[in-house]
Design a protein around this motif. Structure first.
Motif, PDB file in Angstrom:
ATOM      1  N   THR A   1     -22.982 -17.568 -32.114  1.00 30.31           N
ATOM      2  CA  THR A   1     -21.949 -18.363 -31.543  1.00 30.31           C
ATOM      3  C   THR A   1     -21.582 -18.263 -30.230  1.00 30.31           C
ATOM      4  O   THR A   1     -21.658 -17.046 -29.798  1.00 30.31           O
ATOM      5  CB  THR A   1     -20.737 -18.320 -32.497  1.00 30.31           C
ATOM      6  N   GLY A   2     -21.129 -19.044 -29.286  1.00 26.31           N
ATOM      7  CA  GLY A   2     -21.000 -18.748 -27.979  1.00 26.31           C
ATOM      8  C   GLY A   2     -22.254 -18.496 -27.294  1.00 26.31           C
ATOM      9  O   GLY A   2     -22.341 -17.457 -26.487  1.00 26.31           O
ATOM     10  N   ALA A   3     -23.221 -19.095 -27.490  1.00 23.29           N
ATOM     11  CA  ALA A   3     -24.442 -18.789 -27.089  1.00 23.29           C
ATOM     12  C   ALA A   3     -24.825 -19.851 -25.668  1.00 23.29           C
ATOM     13  O   ALA A   3     -26.412 -19.553 -25.339  1.00 23.29           O
ATOM     14  CB  ALA A   3     -25.755 -19.114 -27.903  1.00 23.29           C
ATOM     15  N   SER A   4     -24.187 -20.501 -25.164  1.00 23.34           N
ATOM     16  CA  SER A   4     -24.702 -21.361 -24.140  1.00 23.34           C
ATOM     17  C   SER A   4     -24.813 -20.674 -22.914  1.00 23.34           C
ATOM     18  O   SER A   4     -25.721 -20.989 -21.851  1.00 23.34           O
ATOM     19  CB  SER A   4     -23.503 -22.234 -23.668  1.00 23.34           C
ATOM     20  N   THR A   5     -24.102 -19.393 -22.532  1.00 24.92           N
ATOM     21  CA  THR A   5     -24.199 -18.570 -21.206  1.00 24.92           C
ATOM     22  C   THR A   5     -24.023 -17.220 -21.716  1.00 24.92           C
ATOM     23  O   THR A   5     -23.800 -16.744 -23.002  1.00 24.92           O
ATOM     24  CB  THR A   5     -23.158 -18.933 -20.353  1.00 24.92           C
ATOM     25  N   GLY A   6     -24.366 -16.230 -20.743  1.00 20.92           N
ATOM     26  CA  GLY A   6     -23.844 -14.874 -20.721  1.00 20.92           C
ATOM     27  C   GLY A   6     -24.766 -14.020 -22.136  1.00 20.92           C
ATOM     28  O   GLY A   6     -25.933 -14.272 -22.261  1.00 20.92           O
ATOM     29  N   ILE A   7     -23.915 -13.294 -22.667  1.00 16.19           N
ATOM     30  CA  ILE A   7     -24.514 -12.443 -23.843  1.00 16.19           C
ATOM     31  C   ILE A   7     -25.126 -13.335 -24.901  1.00 16.19           C
ATOM     32  O   ILE A   7     -26.116 -12.974 -25.385  1.00 16.19           O
ATOM     33  CB  ILE A   7     -23.220 -11.281 -24.396  1.00 16.19           C
ATOM     34  N   GLY A   8     -24.605 -14.265 -25.264  1.00 21.05           N
ATOM     35  CA  GLY A   8     -25.148 -15.040 -26.307  1.00 21.05           C
ATOM     36  C   GLY A   8     -26.138 -15.670 -26.095  1.00 21.05           C
ATOM     37  O   GLY A   8     -27.086 -15.531 -26.890  1.00 21.05           O
TER      38      GLY A   8
ATOM     39  N   THR B   1     -19.812  -6.756 -18.107  1.00 21.57           N
ATOM     40  CA  THR B   1     -21.166  -7.438 -17.872  1.00 21.57           C
ATOM     41  C   THR B   1     -20.955  -8.477 -17.147  1.00 21.57           C
ATOM     42  O   THR B   1     -20.287  -9.406 -17.242  1.00 21.57           O
ATOM     43  CB  THR B   1     -21.603  -7.844 -19.551  1.00 21.57           C
ATOM     44  N   ASP B   2     -22.283  -8.709 -16.387  1.00 18.28           N
ATOM     45  CA  ASP B   2     -22.088  -9.773 -15.313  1.00 18.28           C
ATOM     46  C   ASP B   2     -22.499 -11.348 -15.995  1.00 18.28           C
ATOM     47  O   ASP B   2     -23.707 -11.500 -15.672  1.00 18.28           O
ATOM     48  CB  ASP B   2     -23.009  -9.239 -14.202  1.00 18.28           C
ATOM     49  N   THR B   3     -21.374 -11.837 -16.426  1.00 18.74           N
ATOM     50  CA  THR B   3     -21.538 -13.037 -17.103  1.00 18.74           C
ATOM     51  C   THR B   3     -20.679 -14.219 -16.110  1.00 18.74           C
ATOM     52  O   THR B   3     -19.502 -13.818 -15.539  1.00 18.74           O
ATOM     53  CB  THR B   3     -21.191 -12.948 -18.726  1.00 18.74           C
ATOM     54  N   PRO B   4     -20.795 -15.153 -16.472  1.00 26.03           N
ATOM     55  CA  PRO B   4     -19.944 -16.379 -16.043  1.00 26.03           C
ATOM     56  C   PRO B   4     -18.747 -16.211 -16.619  1.00 26.03           C
ATOM     57  O   PRO B   4     -17.649 -16.493 -15.896  1.00 26.03           O
ATOM     58  CB  PRO B   4     -20.662 -17.704 -16.450  1.00 26.03           C
ATOM     59  N   GLY B   5     -18.572 -15.928 -17.791  1.00 28.87           N
ATOM     60  CA  GLY B   5     -17.107 -15.577 -18.516  1.00 28.87           C
ATOM     61  C   GLY B   5     -16.507 -14.658 -17.637  1.00 28.87           C
ATOM     62  O   GLY B   5     -15.224 -14.724 -17.524  1.00 28.87           O
TER      63      GLY B   5
ATOM     64  N   LEU C   1     -12.977 -14.867 -14.972  1.00 27.74           N
ATOM     65  CA  LEU C   1     -11.451 -14.157 -14.982  1.00 27.74           C
ATOM     66  C   LEU C   1     -11.055 -13.992 -13.387  1.00 27.74           C
ATOM     67  O   LEU C   1      -9.709 -13.733 -13.360  1.00 27.74           O
ATOM     68  CB  LEU C   1     -11.635 -13.048 -15.682  1.00 27.74           C
ATOM     69  N   ALA C   2     -11.641 -14.016 -12.463  1.00 29.49           N
ATOM     70  CA  ALA C   2     -11.410 -13.748 -10.866  1.00 29.49           C
ATOM     71  C   ALA C   2     -10.334 -14.701 -10.527  1.00 29.49           C
ATOM     72  O   ALA C   2     -10.418 -15.851 -11.029  1.00 29.49           O
ATOM     73  CB  ALA C   2     -12.508 -13.621 -10.067  1.00 29.49           C
TER      74      ALA C   2
ATOM     75  N   PRO D   1     -13.333 -18.369  -7.394  1.00 27.52           N
ATOM     76  CA  PRO D   1     -14.713 -18.154  -7.398  1.00 27.52           C
ATOM     77  C   PRO D   1     -15.145 -17.197  -6.202  1.00 27.52           C
ATOM     78  O   PRO D   1     -16.179 -16.247  -6.360  1.00 27.52           O
ATOM     79  CB  PRO D   1     -15.494 -19.225  -7.023  1.00 27.52           C
ATOM     80  N   ALA D   2     -14.632 -17.214  -4.954  1.00 28.96           N
ATOM     81  CA  ALA D   2     -14.904 -16.260  -3.895  1.00 28.96           C
ATOM     82  C   ALA D   2     -14.657 -14.757  -4.138  1.00 28.96           C
ATOM     83  O   ALA D   2     -15.312 -13.977  -3.613  1.00 28.96           O
ATOM     84  CB  ALA D   2     -14.064 -16.815  -2.471  1.00 28.96           C
ATOM     85  N   GLN D   3     -13.753 -14.556  -5.126  1.00 29.08           N
ATOM     86  CA  GLN D   3     -13.455 -13.215  -5.553  1.00 29.08           C
ATOM     87  C   GLN D   3     -14.227 -12.605  -6.683  1.00 29.08           C
ATOM     88  O   GLN D   3     -13.995 -11.528  -6.962  1.00 29.08           O
ATOM     89  CB  GLN D   3     -12.315 -13.160  -5.608  1.00 29.08           C
ATOM     90  N   ALA D   4     -15.200 -13.382  -6.987  1.00 31.79           N
ATOM     91  CA  ALA D   4     -15.757 -13.086  -8.437  1.00 31.79           C
ATOM     92  C   ALA D   4     -16.423 -11.960  -8.511  1.00 31.79           C
ATOM     93  O   ALA D   4     -16.614 -10.880  -9.398  1.00 31.79           O
ATOM     94  CB  ALA D   4     -16.500 -14.184  -8.950  1.00 31.79           C
ATOM     95  N   GLY D   5     -17.443 -11.732  -7.378  1.00 32.25           N
ATOM     96  CA  GLY D   5     -18.292 -10.548  -7.085  1.00 32.25           C
ATOM     97  C   GLY D   5     -17.314  -9.328  -6.998  1.00 32.25           C
ATOM     98  O   GLY D   5     -17.743  -8.446  -7.520  1.00 32.25           O
TER      99      GLY D   5
END
Length: 252
Positions: free
Chosen positions: A12-19, A184-188, A192-193, A196-200
């Motif tokens: 479950t939750g497999a569209s992106t990231g760890i899943g 873990t560097d995921t879209p999720g 939380l940033a 978007p400009a501050q995500a990194g």
């Protein structure tokens, strides 16, 4: 590369990231993988990337009707499950007690706790003896981070459910373990940033809390899920596996 040959998994939750990274690893090891997500566009893109051994079913784990439809689809395909990775979850940052709303509380507990509980419950009739259930926890359950009270509480609940289910399901030949990823560097996580400009910079700041001074790649977390899902961990149940760059063990 066939640790999961002839196995069927649900993530479950497999569209992106760890899943998604775990689905890729499972398929590379020979598994057939059902994957779920709430956002159809991302889920369909993941399925195309994964190829013919991936079966995408749009589903929201907090919606019991969606869960019934998901497991009805697996049963209709005449498949049973060997692995369940209950990974779907999420949270919202910067919600201290004095600004917490009932809506945020209900949404976070609905996805992370209610969704996980009933995903596992409804999977039970389809799980083969010898199967593995992996829950996604969080190092937040071990820390008192301001603004993350509800999220942390949901993950503490998941840890305790994992312990109890390990005892309850052992007579059925099922193992239950909790995976605890660190940053873990995921879209999720990037989402939380503040913007978007501050995500990194946000990910880098979290990464600095680990002794290894970096964030994990989702593929590194997927390696640990594979271990818990496979026969390599056949005598492990009720455990937490920390894949956090040493964050909790070194800097408790």
């Amino acid at each position: 590369m066939s640790q999961l040959a002839d196995k069927t998994a649900l993530i479950t939750g497999a569209s992106t990231g760890i899943g998604l990274a775990t689905a890729q690893r499972f398929i590379a090891e020979g598994a057939r993988v059902y994957l779920t997500g709430r956002r159809k566009r991302l889920l369909d893109a993941a399925a195309r990337e994964l190829g013919e051994r991936a079966i995408a079913v749009q589903s929201d784990v907090s919606d019991l009707a969606d869960l019934d439809r998901l497991f009805g689809r697996i049963a209709a395909d005449e498949n049973r499950l060997d692995i369940l990775f209950a990974n779907a979850g999420g949270g919202e940052a910067d919600r201290p007690l004095d600004t917490l709303s009932p809506e945020v509380f209900d949404r976070t507990f609905g996805i992370n706790v209610r969704g996980t509980v009933f995903t596992v419950q409804k999977a039970l009739p389809l799980l083969n003896a010898g199967g593995s259930i992996v829950l996604t926890g969080s190092s937040s359950a071990r820390r008192g981070t301001a603004g993350f009270g509800v999220y942390s509480a949901t993950k503490a609940a998941i840890r305790q459910f994992g312990r109890v289910w390990a005892a309850e399901l052992a007579p059925r030949g099922l193992r239950v373990n909790t995976l605890v990823p660190g940053p873990t560097d995921t879209p999720g996580l990037r989402g939380l940033a503040a913007n978007p400009a501050q995500a990194g910079a946000f990910v880098d700041a979290l990464a600095s809390s680990t002794p290894l001074r970096r964030a994990a790649d989702p593929a590194e977390i997927a390696n640990a899920v594979l271990f818990l899902a496979s026969d390599q961990s056949s005598f492990i149940t009720g455990s937490e596996l920390f894949v956090d760059g040493g964050e909790v063990q070194v800097y408790p």
